[in-house]
Design an enzyme around this catalytic site. Structure first.
Site, PDB file in Angstrom:
ATOM      1  N   ASP A  82       9.466 -20.584 -97.516  1.00 26.72           N
ATOM      2  CA  ASP A  82       8.822 -20.296 -96.228  1.00 26.72           C
ATOM      3  C   ASP A  82       7.895 -21.437 -95.806  1.00 26.72           C
ATOM      4  O   ASP A  82       7.241 -22.051 -96.649  1.00 26.72           O
ATOM      5  CB  ASP A  82       8.033 -18.981 -96.352  1.00 26.72           C
ATOM      6  CG  ASP A  82       7.719 -18.393 -94.995  1.00 26.72           C
ATOM      7  OD1 ASP A  82       8.230 -18.894 -93.980  1.00 26.72           O
ATOM      8  OD2 ASP A  82       6.939 -17.421 -94.954  1.00 26.72           O
ATOM      9  N   ASN A 125      16.418 -13.136 -89.470  1.00 24.48           N
ATOM     10  CA  ASN A 125      16.548 -14.488 -88.918  1.00 24.48           C
ATOM     11  C   ASN A 125      17.559 -14.575 -87.760  1.00 24.48           C
ATOM     12  O   ASN A 125      17.536 -15.534 -86.987  1.00 24.48           O
ATOM     13  CB  ASN A 125      16.937 -15.497 -90.006  1.00 24.48           C
ATOM     14  CG  ASN A 125      15.818 -15.808 -90.984  1.00 24.48           C
ATOM     15  OD1 ASN A 125      16.051 -16.186 -92.121  1.00 24.48           O
ATOM     16  ND2 ASN A 125      14.573 -15.648 -90.535  1.00 24.48           N
ATOM     17  N   GLU A 181       7.442 -11.309-112.058  1.00 22.38           N
ATOM     18  CA  GLU A 181       6.138 -11.944-111.846  1.00 22.38           C
ATOM     19  C   GLU A 181       6.168 -12.647-110.489  1.00 22.38           C
ATOM     20  O   GLU A 181       7.107 -13.389-110.194  1.00 22.38           O
ATOM     21  CB  GLU A 181       5.865 -12.979-112.945  1.00 22.38           C
ATOM     22  CG  GLU A 181       5.712 -12.376-114.324  1.00 22.38           C
ATOM     23  CD  GLU A 181       4.480 -11.472-114.436  1.00 22.38           C
ATOM     24  OE1 GLU A 181       3.493 -11.714-113.724  1.00 22.38           O
ATOM     25  OE2 GLU A 181       4.529 -10.523-115.238  1.00 22.38           O
TER      26      GLU A 181
HETATM   27  C1  FPP Z   1      11.606 -20.083 -93.457  1.00 22.44           C
HETATM   28  O1  FPP Z   1      10.727 -21.004 -92.863  1.00 22.44           O
HETATM   29  C2  FPP Z   1      12.844 -20.724 -93.810  1.00 22.44           C
HETATM   30  C3  FPP Z   1      14.079 -20.369 -93.348  1.00 22.44           C
HETATM   31  C4  FPP Z   1      14.310 -19.263 -92.421  1.00 22.44           C
HETATM   32  C5  FPP Z   1      15.275 -21.113 -93.713  1.00 22.44           C
HETATM   33  C6  FPP Z   1      15.298 -21.685 -95.088  1.00 22.44           C
HETATM   34  C7  FPP Z   1      16.219 -22.836 -95.081  1.00 22.44           C
HETATM   35  C8  FPP Z   1      16.056 -23.992 -95.760  1.00 22.44           C
HETATM   36  C9  FPP Z   1      14.979 -24.244 -96.725  1.00 22.44           C
HETATM   37  C10 FPP Z   1      16.936 -25.150 -95.575  1.00 22.44           C
HETATM   38  C11 FPP Z   1      18.340 -24.962 -95.728  1.00 22.44           C
HETATM   39  C12 FPP Z   1      18.846 -24.231 -96.899  1.00 22.44           C
HETATM   40  C13 FPP Z   1      20.147 -24.195 -97.160  1.00 22.44           C
HETATM   41  C14 FPP Z   1      20.675 -23.417 -98.314  1.00 22.44           C
HETATM   42  C15 FPP Z   1      21.086 -24.948 -96.329  1.00 22.44           C
HETATM   43  P1  FPP Z   1      10.248 -20.743 -91.372  1.00 22.44           P
HETATM   44  O2  FPP Z   1      11.110 -21.522 -90.468  1.00 22.44           O
HETATM   45  O3  FPP Z   1      10.220 -19.274 -91.099  1.00 22.44           O
HETATM   46  O4  FPP Z   1       8.811 -21.337 -91.400  1.00 22.44           O
HETATM   47  P2  FPP Z   1       7.576 -20.856 -90.512  1.00 22.44           P
HETATM   48  O5  FPP Z   1       7.207 -19.493 -91.008  1.00 22.44           O
HETATM   49  O6  FPP Z   1       6.553 -21.885 -90.805  1.00 22.44           O
HETATM   50  O7  FPP Z   1       8.045 -20.856 -89.087  1.00 22.44           O
END
Ligand code: FPP
Length: 261
Positions: free
Chosen positions: A35, A83, A222
């Site tokens: 995150d 998402n 944990e």
């Molecule tokens: C949350 O951060 C992250 C996601 C919804 C996507 C996670 C994806 C990756 C780490 C990269 C790609 C992974 C693969 C397997 C291709 P956020 O965007 O919600 O962050 P924020 O809360 O700061 O807006």
């Protein structure tokens, strides 16, 4: 600062932390909620996708160190059911990133004998992504020693509902009796069947929540929460989380003396 010195001091600090780790008390299964990509990008005046791209590099670093430390099972929350409510463009770019990641990494999965195991309502993915995900899952299906589970269009409650529906159908057909349903049997209907429950769950970015990730499986896990944003969570931060994990005493509801007996 002299870049060589910076590199040296980084190496020393990584080595220092590694030396605090007990190899015989490593978690077998690490789950990760990645995150903070959006906030990382916003802090730099960049588009959110730049945060996801950097997040992917962080993921590769973290998987590398976990591989070096012989952690056999890793489960990551790559895309939740919630998402889907993001802007269409961000979803599309995330899907493109996933496709590129799989195309690039599938050879490494084969070389390292890692099973790529997607979990979630995969039929909701765009057809080309679903196709590629299924292909890579199929070609690595026979590997058992190392598993990378990737949660895609995943929601923990949905997973439990899907499991219950399949059980209900079997009860209706007469092949399952309600009195046979217990925890080990129920687990066989979950998408994580056959995997040990996570020992350690890491969540970055200062949010102290589970957000519907593996709610059944993490009953005794944990939890490690850190303020670090995911794109900045790299080798050193991973080692810190593991050292922290090793300081904990896992009692599973028992008293100290009876845990190891
Ligand atoms: C949350 O951060 C992250 C996601 C919804 C996507 C996670 C994806 C990756 C780490 C990269 C790609 C992974 C693969 C397997 C291709 P956020 O965007 O919600 O962050 P924020 O809360 O700061 O807006």
């Amino acid at each position: 600062m002299d870049p060589i010195n910076t590199f040296d001091s980084f190496q020393i600090s990584v080595n220092d932390i590694s030396s605090q780790l007990a190899p015989d008390y490593m978690p077998r299964h690490v789950a990760i909620i990645m995150d903070g990509n959006g906030r990382w990008a916003a802090q730099r005046g960049l588009q959110r996708i730049a945060g996801h791209q950097e997040g992917l590099r962080a993921l590769q670093d973290v998987l590398e160190i976990l591989h070096e430390l012989n952690v056999p099972y890793v489960t990551i929350y790559a895309f939740s059911q919630e998402n889907w409510n993001r802007p269409k463009l961000e979803i599309q770019l995330l899907m493109n990133l996933l496709e590129r990641y799989l195309q690039e990494e599938r050879a490494l999965f084969l070389k390292r004998r890692v099973r790529f195991r997607p979990i979630g309502r995969l039929h909701q993915l765009p057809p080309s992504v679903h196709g590629l995900v299924s292909e890579v899952a199929e070609e690595t299906r026979h590997f058992t020693d190392r598993v990378l589970s990737v949660a895609l269009s995943y929601g923990g409650r949905a997973e439990i509902i899907d499991a219950m529906r399949r059980m209900a159908v079997e009860v209706e057909m007469g092949s399952l009796s309600p009195s046979d349903i217990d925890e080990p049997l129920f687990e066989q209907y979950l998408s994580t069947h056959g995997l040990p429950d996570p020992d350690l769950l890491i969540r970055t970015s200062g949010e102290n929540r589970i957000s519907n990730f593996l709610p059944w499986q993490i009953a005794y896990t944990e939890l490690y929460f850190t303020k670090t944003l995911w794109p900045e969570f790299r080798r050193t931060e991973t080692l810190h989380a593991l050292v922290d994990y090793q300081k904990r005493e896992r009692r599973y509801g028992r008293v100290t003396q009876t845990v190891s007996s």
